[in-house]
Scaffold this motif. Sequence first.
Motif, PDB file in Angstrom:
ATOM      1  N   TYR A  10       0.832  -1.203   0.000  1.00 59.58           N
ATOM      2  CA  TYR A  10       0.000   0.000   0.000  1.00 59.58           C
ATOM      3  C   TYR A  10       0.869   1.256   0.000  1.00 59.58           C
ATOM      4  N   ILE A  11       1.829   1.310   0.893  1.00 59.72           N
ATOM      5  CA  ILE A  11       2.700   2.490   0.977  1.00 59.72           C
ATOM      6  C   ILE A  11       3.505   2.644  -0.310  1.00 59.72           C
ATOM      7  N   ASN A  13       2.709   1.626  -3.318  1.00 57.76           N
ATOM      8  CA  ASN A  13       1.821   2.086  -4.387  1.00 57.76           C
ATOM      9  C   ASN A  13       1.499   3.567  -4.245  1.00 57.76           C
ATOM     10  N   GLN A  14       1.356   4.039  -3.026  1.00 57.95           N
ATOM     11  CA  GLN A  14       1.102   5.464  -2.796  1.00 57.95           C
ATOM     12  C   GLN A  14       2.291   6.310  -3.253  1.00 57.95           C
ATOM     13  N   GLU A  15       3.499   5.840  -2.969  1.00 56.26           N
ATOM     14  CA  GLU A  15       4.699   6.555  -3.407  1.00 56.26           C
ATOM     15  C   GLU A  15       4.762   6.620  -4.932  1.00 56.26           C
ATOM     16  N   GLU A  17       2.278   6.295  -7.114  1.00 54.59           N
ATOM     17  CA  GLU A  17       1.204   7.167  -7.613  1.00 54.59           C
ATOM     18  C   GLU A  17       1.575   8.637  -7.460  1.00 54.59           C
ATOM     19  N   ALA A  18       2.209   8.991  -6.356  1.00 52.69           N
ATOM     20  CA  ALA A  18       2.627  10.380  -6.142  1.00 52.69           C
ATOM     21  C   ALA A  18       3.675  10.791  -7.169  1.00 52.69           C
ATOM     22  N   THR A  21       1.934  11.412 -10.435  1.00 53.64           N
ATOM     23  CA  THR A  21       1.209  12.685 -10.364  1.00 53.64           C
ATOM     24  C   THR A  21       2.165  13.869 -10.511  1.00 53.64           C
ATOM     25  N   GLY A  48       8.272   1.991  -2.489  1.00 51.24           N
ATOM     26  CA  GLY A  48       7.921   1.604  -3.857  1.00 51.24           C
ATOM     27  C   GLY A  48       8.950   0.662  -4.450  1.00 51.24           C
TER      28      GLY A  48
END
Length: 55
Positions: A10-11, A13-15, A17-18, A21, A48
Motif C-alpha cells: 500500500y505504501i 503504491n502510494q509513493e 502514484e505520487a 502525479t 515503492g
Amino acid sequence: MAVIITITDYIGNQEIEALITQGVLSSDYSQYDLAMLCSKMEGTIFWGCLSEGVW
C-alpha cells in the motif's frame, strides 16, 4: 506476515502514484524505469522500490 506485506504494498503504491502525479515517473513505467529511480533514490521511493521487487 501478510499484514506487513499488505502495508508495504500500500505504501509503495502510494509513493509510485505520487511520483506519477508529480511527473517524475510515467504512468506506463517499466520495471527498468522504476529500477533507475530506485538507484538514484529520487523523491520518496523507498517503499515503492521494496514493494515492486526492485530490491
